[in-house]
Design a protein around this motif. Structure first.
Motif, PDB file in Angstrom:
ATOM      1  N   MET A   1       0.830  -1.203   0.000  1.00 23.21           N
ATOM      2  CA  MET A   1       0.000   0.000   0.000  1.00 23.21           C
ATOM      3  C   MET A   1       0.873   1.265   0.000  1.00 23.21           C
ATOM      4  O   MET A   1       0.543   2.267  -0.596  1.00 23.21           O
ATOM      5  CB  MET A   1      -0.883  -0.029   1.237  1.00 23.21           C
ATOM      6  CG  MET A   1      -1.911   1.024   1.225  1.00 23.21           C
ATOM      7  SD  MET A   1      -3.103   0.958   2.562  1.00 23.21           S
ATOM      8  CE  MET A   1      -2.956  -0.629   3.305  1.00 23.21           C
ATOM      9  N   PHE A   2       2.022   1.161   0.691  1.00 23.66           N
ATOM     10  CA  PHE A   2       2.927   2.310   0.719  1.00 23.66           C
ATOM     11  C   PHE A   2       4.244   1.952   0.033  1.00 23.66           C
ATOM     12  O   PHE A   2       4.723   0.825   0.147  1.00 23.66           O
ATOM     13  CB  PHE A   2       3.219   2.718   2.161  1.00 23.66           C
ATOM     14  CG  PHE A   2       1.990   3.162   2.909  1.00 23.66           C
ATOM     15  CD1 PHE A   2       1.514   4.452   2.763  1.00 23.66           C
ATOM     16  CD2 PHE A   2       1.309   2.293   3.744  1.00 23.66           C
ATOM     17  CE1 PHE A   2       0.377   4.868   3.444  1.00 23.66           C
ATOM     18  CE2 PHE A   2       0.175   2.702   4.430  1.00 23.66           C
ATOM     19  CZ  PHE A   2      -0.293   3.994   4.283  1.00 23.66           C
ATOM     20  N   ILE A   3       4.809   2.918  -0.672  1.00 27.91           N
ATOM     21  CA  ILE A   3       6.102   2.708  -1.312  1.00 27.91           C
ATOM     22  C   ILE A   3       7.050   3.841  -0.914  1.00 27.91           C
ATOM     23  O   ILE A   3       6.628   4.846  -0.332  1.00 27.91           O
ATOM     24  CB  ILE A   3       5.981   2.662  -2.857  1.00 27.91           C
ATOM     25  CG1 ILE A   3       5.441   3.994  -3.381  1.00 27.91           C
ATOM     26  CG2 ILE A   3       5.100   1.522  -3.296  1.00 27.91           C
ATOM     27  CD1 ILE A   3       5.553   4.141  -4.876  1.00 27.91           C
ATOM     28  N   LEU A   4       8.318   3.656  -1.232  1.00 28.73           N
ATOM     29  CA  LEU A   4       9.292   4.720  -1.038  1.00 28.73           C
ATOM     30  C   LEU A   4       9.685   5.264  -2.411  1.00 28.73           C
ATOM     31  O   LEU A   4       9.931   4.495  -3.334  1.00 28.73           O
ATOM     32  CB  LEU A   4      10.545   4.196  -0.338  1.00 28.73           C
ATOM     33  CG  LEU A   4      10.439   3.922   1.157  1.00 28.73           C
ATOM     34  CD1 LEU A   4      11.786   3.459   1.669  1.00 28.73           C
ATOM     35  CD2 LEU A   4       9.997   5.166   1.893  1.00 28.73           C
ATOM     36  N   ILE A  75       7.724   8.554   1.882  1.00 29.78           N
ATOM     37  CA  ILE A  75       6.696   7.507   1.910  1.00 29.78           C
ATOM     38  C   ILE A  75       5.518   7.970   1.064  1.00 29.78           C
ATOM     39  O   ILE A  75       5.033   9.084   1.239  1.00 29.78           O
ATOM     40  CB  ILE A  75       6.209   7.236   3.346  1.00 29.78           C
ATOM     41  CG1 ILE A  75       7.375   6.836   4.244  1.00 29.78           C
ATOM     42  CG2 ILE A  75       5.131   6.160   3.355  1.00 29.78           C
ATOM     43  CD1 ILE A  75       6.971   6.646   5.693  1.00 29.78           C
ATOM     44  N   PHE A  80      -0.831  -1.145  -5.134  1.00 33.64           N
ATOM     45  CA  PHE A  80      -0.614  -1.742  -6.452  1.00 33.64           C
ATOM     46  C   PHE A  80      -1.883  -2.408  -6.951  1.00 33.64           C
ATOM     47  O   PHE A  80      -2.795  -2.700  -6.176  1.00 33.64           O
ATOM     48  CB  PHE A  80       0.555  -2.723  -6.421  1.00 33.64           C
ATOM     49  CG  PHE A  80       0.455  -3.805  -5.379  1.00 33.64           C
ATOM     50  CD1 PHE A  80      -0.243  -4.974  -5.632  1.00 33.64           C
ATOM     51  CD2 PHE A  80       1.059  -3.647  -4.134  1.00 33.64           C
ATOM     52  CE1 PHE A  80      -0.330  -5.975  -4.673  1.00 33.64           C
ATOM     53  CE2 PHE A  80       0.980  -4.636  -3.171  1.00 33.64           C
ATOM     54  CZ  PHE A  80       0.275  -5.803  -3.437  1.00 33.64           C
TER      55      PHE A  80
END
Lengths: 205, 154
Positions: A1-4, A75, A80
């Motif tokens: 749900m979270f990416i960098l 963040i 996806f």
């Protein structure tokens, strides 16, 4: 749900922030600029994750701003395709159900992504799933649901000039399209209450 | 602003909540708040991630820093995709139906025994919500009975 996401940017520290430690001043500048903003094709920025590199601070002519070139990771909220998430029903319309999370509102589940047998009740303004002859399950507002992300839409909000239509400006910059057609998706209580002998009941507390 | 790398890593919900509650409030800040827009968002993200039925709503937190490594190691034989592992970690499916939403074409890839094995491993590594209220209230009932007695003794 979270990416960098790795970003390079110029940080300008105003003199009234000189009392802060440099790292805190840079962090505050980045968070003020990015937090809760959507970058097109990247996602909704949440928070600075870490600072990878920073140049010396340089003061230009005419202003007292300290200019620092920085590279950092941030963040970003970007689920996806195919990801299953929790959400809350915001409202229902004949075209589908609006879902939100506490920090992100633009999630839409169109009517053709609801399970078979779902119908819209105009009196109560909500969707009902007739899952068999006797059972009618309600998609009540504010109910926690599981949904699957199937698509995303981006609307660049860069102003197009004086001829711009009013309608264009109203589009959300980032919209997620969800699905609740699969078994196990939809209101959490339906699935967890019946099936989970030990897992489910905790939700009611 | 220049994007150097649009996706350099994927984070689990646990890492995000750990960051926004611990790291970003580190010792250098000395309790000072950040910009208003960030503080609002931070509050909302924490609220979202700690709302039931998210596993992070459980107190005390069922996850530790080693949970991810342990889960990856235990589920290695089933050859799951990275995204599936992240979803398992974020959602903690407690039964086969919930697992079905996460694993694509699950019934083709795994037989029923394997499916319940995966659910058992998840419950073992990541914990599960406490059993239904029936037993809970019985326990708290006993607890209430004990407390005054202890107080009286002290």
């Amino acid at each position: 749900m979270f990416i960098l996401t790795k970003v390079a940017d110029l940080v300008q520290i105003a003199p009234d922030d000189f009392k802060k430690k440099s790292i805190v001043a840079i962090e505050d500048y980045i968070n003020a600029k990015y937090a809760n903003k959507v970058i097109q094709k990247i996602g909704l920025c949440i928070s600075l994750y870490d600072l990878l590199w920073a140049s010396e601070g340089l003061i230009g002519h005419g202003t007292g701003l300290v200019n620092v070139n920085v590279e950092f990771r941030i963040i970003v909220f970007r689920p996806f395709k195919g990801e299953v998430m929790f959400g809350r029903i915001r409202s229902s319309t004949p075209s589908g159900i609006n879902v939100r999370t506490d920090f992100f509102d633009d999630i839409f589940v169109p009517f053709d992504e609801l399970p078979e047998g779902a119908e819209y009740n105009h009196q109560e303004q909500l969707w009902i799933w007739n899952c068999d002859e006797e059972t009618r399950l309600y998609y009540d507002n504010h109910e926690m649901v599981r949904f699957q992300v199937i698509d995303e839409e981006w609307h660049d909000q860069t102003p197009a000039g004086p001829n711009q239509n009013e309608e264009d400006a109203l589009q959300a910059p980032y919209r997620i399209k969800g699905s609740m057609a699969m078994d196990g998706l939809g209101v959490c209580l339906w699935w967890d209450g019946d099936e989970g002998e030990e897992g489910g009941e905790g939700e009611e507390g | 602003m220049k994007i150097l790398e649009s996706q350099s890593a994927v984070l689990t919900n646990y890492e995000v909540i750990h960051h926004v509650t611990q790291v970003s409030m580190g010792s250098k800040r000395m309790g000072k708040k950040g910009p208003a827009n960030y503080e609002t968002l931070r509050k909302e993200v924490i609220q979202y991630l700690t709302t039931s039925p998210s596993p992070l709503s459980q107190k005390p937190l069922p996850y530790t820093q080693d949970s991810i490594r342990e889960l990856v190691r235990r589920l290695h034989p089933y050859d799951l995709a990275k995204g599936e592992l992240i979803m398992i970690f974020n959602l903690r499916p407690a039964n086969v139906v919930a697992l079905n939403t996460i694993l694509e074409e699950m019934s083709d890839r795994f037989n029923e025994d394997q499916q319940s094995e995966i659910v058992a491993i998840i419950a073992d590594v990541l914990g599960h919500f406490p059993p239904p209220q029936g037993t809970d209230s019985a326990k708290s009932g006993e607890g209430n009975g004990d407390v005054p007695a202890e107080n009286g003794a002290s």
